[in-house]
Design an enzyme around this catalytic site. Sequence first.
Site, PDB file in Angstrom:
ATOM      1  N   CYS A 166     -20.888 -11.344 -13.984  1.00 33.56           N
ATOM      2  CA  CYS A 166     -19.485 -11.669 -13.716  1.00 33.56           C
ATOM      3  C   CYS A 166     -18.627 -10.434 -13.476  1.00 33.56           C
ATOM      4  O   CYS A 166     -17.495 -10.552 -13.010  1.00 33.56           O
ATOM      5  CB  CYS A 166     -18.896 -12.455 -14.888  1.00 33.56           C
ATOM      6  SG  CYS A 166     -19.979 -13.747 -15.511  1.00 33.56           S
ATOM      7  N   HIS A 306     -10.269 -12.157 -18.193  1.00 28.38           N
ATOM      8  CA  HIS A 306     -11.542 -12.748 -17.774  1.00 28.38           C
ATOM      9  C   HIS A 306     -11.462 -14.253 -18.011  1.00 28.38           C
ATOM     10  O   HIS A 306     -11.852 -15.028 -17.145  1.00 28.38           O
ATOM     11  CB  HIS A 306     -12.689 -12.114 -18.552  1.00 28.38           C
ATOM     12  CG  HIS A 306     -14.032 -12.535 -18.062  1.00 28.38           C
ATOM     13  ND1 HIS A 306     -14.446 -12.343 -16.759  1.00 28.38           N
ATOM     14  CD2 HIS A 306     -15.076 -13.147 -18.697  1.00 28.38           C
ATOM     15  CE1 HIS A 306     -15.671 -12.818 -16.610  1.00 28.38           C
ATOM     16  NE2 HIS A 306     -16.068 -13.309 -17.769  1.00 28.38           N
ATOM     17  N   GLU A 317     -12.018 -11.905 -26.214  1.00 28.83           N
ATOM     18  CA  GLU A 317     -11.121 -11.195 -25.299  1.00 28.83           C
ATOM     19  C   GLU A 317      -9.735 -11.038 -25.909  1.00 28.83           C
ATOM     20  O   GLU A 317      -9.092  -9.996 -25.742  1.00 28.83           O
ATOM     21  CB  GLU A 317     -11.037 -11.910 -23.953  1.00 28.83           C
ATOM     22  CG  GLU A 317     -10.269 -11.089 -22.925  1.00 28.83           C
ATOM     23  CD  GLU A 317     -10.313 -11.652 -21.519  1.00 28.83           C
ATOM     24  OE1 GLU A 317      -9.879 -10.945 -20.583  1.00 28.83           O
ATOM     25  OE2 GLU A 317     -10.771 -12.804 -21.336  1.00 28.83           O
ATOM     26  N   LYS A 339      -8.838 -18.267 -13.382  1.00 28.99           N
ATOM     27  CA  LYS A 339     -10.033 -19.106 -13.301  1.00 28.99           C
ATOM     28  C   LYS A 339      -9.690 -20.558 -13.594  1.00 28.99           C
ATOM     29  O   LYS A 339     -10.447 -21.461 -13.216  1.00 28.99           O
ATOM     30  CB  LYS A 339     -11.099 -18.612 -14.285  1.00 28.99           C
ATOM     31  CG  LYS A 339     -11.784 -17.311 -13.878  1.00 28.99           C
ATOM     32  CD  LYS A 339     -12.897 -16.949 -14.852  1.00 28.99           C
ATOM     33  CE  LYS A 339     -13.612 -15.653 -14.452  1.00 28.99           C
ATOM     34  NZ  LYS A 339     -12.783 -14.456 -14.671  1.00 28.99           N
ATOM     35  N   HIS A 344     -14.952 -20.146 -11.893  1.00 28.37           N
ATOM     36  CA  HIS A 344     -15.523 -18.819 -12.112  1.00 28.37           C
ATOM     37  C   HIS A 344     -16.403 -18.436 -10.924  1.00 28.37           C
ATOM     38  O   HIS A 344     -17.455 -19.032 -10.703  1.00 28.37           O
ATOM     39  CB  HIS A 344     -16.348 -18.834 -13.396  1.00 28.37           C
ATOM     40  CG  HIS A 344     -16.766 -17.484 -13.871  1.00 28.37           C
ATOM     41  ND1 HIS A 344     -16.754 -16.364 -13.072  1.00 28.37           N
ATOM     42  CD2 HIS A 344     -17.238 -17.063 -15.084  1.00 28.37           C
ATOM     43  CE1 HIS A 344     -17.177 -15.326 -13.749  1.00 28.37           C
ATOM     44  NE2 HIS A 344     -17.483 -15.719 -14.975  1.00 28.37           N
ATOM     45  N   PHE A 403     -22.300 -11.329 -18.349  1.00 26.21           N
ATOM     46  CA  PHE A 403     -23.567 -11.469 -19.054  1.00 26.21           C
ATOM     47  C   PHE A 403     -24.274 -10.122 -19.082  1.00 26.21           C
ATOM     48  O   PHE A 403     -24.234  -9.355 -18.115  1.00 26.21           O
ATOM     49  CB  PHE A 403     -24.463 -12.490 -18.351  1.00 26.21           C
ATOM     50  CG  PHE A 403     -24.159 -13.933 -18.675  1.00 26.21           C
ATOM     51  CD1 PHE A 403     -23.073 -14.290 -19.436  1.00 26.21           C
ATOM     52  CD2 PHE A 403     -25.001 -14.934 -18.202  1.00 26.21           C
ATOM     53  CE1 PHE A 403     -22.806 -15.622 -19.732  1.00 26.21           C
ATOM     54  CE2 PHE A 403     -24.747 -16.269 -18.487  1.00 26.21           C
ATOM     55  CZ  PHE A 403     -23.644 -16.615 -19.251  1.00 26.21           C
TER      56      PHE A 403
END
Length: 415
Positions: A166, A306, A317, A339, A344, A403
Amino acid sequence: MENRRIVITGAGVVSPVGNDIQSFWKALCEGHCGIGRMTGWDEWHLPVTVAGQVRGFDPLSYGLTLKEARRNDIYCVYALAAAAQAVADSGIDSSSNIAPERLGVYMGSGIGGLNTFAEQSKVLFDEGAERVSPLFIPTMIPNIAGGNIAIKYNAQGPCVTHVAACASSTYTVGEAFLTLKLGRADAIIAGGSEAVVHPLAVGGFANSKALTLESDPLKACLPFDARRAGFVMGEGAAVMVLEEYEHARKRGANILAEVTGYGSTCDAYHFTAPRPDGTAASRAMAQALGESGYDCSRDTLYINAHGTGTVLNDKSETLAIKLALGEEDARRVSISSTKSMTGHLFGAAGALEILVSALALRDGIVPPTLGLRQPDPECDLDYTPLEARKKDIDIALSNSLGFGGHNACVALRKI
């Protein structure tokens, strides 16, 4: 490192909420949701029913030939279309205003040509290896989007592809920024592309319990909301032209924003879950803001989070933002997760959200976090719920947390 200033002089986008910058930004500011019922895969009876899919996209309208559209994986077609917009917007041209060897391409993709991979795997199993397309490998590989963009625009400078889940295209923008600061190029076409709304990827993500099973598109992606239950897959591409300031000024280019900072760390914790205390991510944020000369007493900050809408990401986060800024400053900052409207976009998400951050700076508008009606008590910052907000912004920070523990943050200043 030379004291070279780096600016954005062109931008292009293909997304679930619009296939050009104007329609894309208008949709986000108005809180339009590009998430809808997933189409094209009804026969698979998938447990996930919604996605942020690109709609109304005609590659020929972006200068691609029918041959280019047919022989490339759709992720590469999206990249070429977004690059065409960015290059045209910038006016950069290796035949007139930049030497080919001083023009580079940095692109990111988390997965690359998944549709081609799945299609040719079926050919292998059904018809045998002798029937696999000779174009299979050069169509599938994640670096081919960057290679094709370089060919199209005769960009003979550095050409790099980042694959970091990502965070892929946040790395491309950040590393392009560093390359330009070092003087190894004068302009770089940078961004990311992804097209993995496919049963193979849906199956993998759904079986790992990462995707929401909510069928209502308006309730599916709920970053920082107590009801959140997983992310929504999206697709598309975002590309920008980064350029050394004096080079851009001398040729009379329009400047969208200045890239002023870049941070990169690794959680070194788990292959999918974020580090719970947010410490590594906070260092990436602090590094990007530190390079930008951020001063909370003087600068107004916007953070494009994010913000995936997963239980673990949004909590960690939030902690990372507090660690990076300090509790008091963190509570003054405007934050949002776009998002909630696009889904995403994986490897394209970072570049897309850097563009959002640049547009927010330009217009003084903080886009909303759609669907945020029941804030999670553990996500207790100002996430701009439901509606956009007018606000003069000095610095914008875009976060990407991928990830593998990859954390990348890019900071921009209004110019």
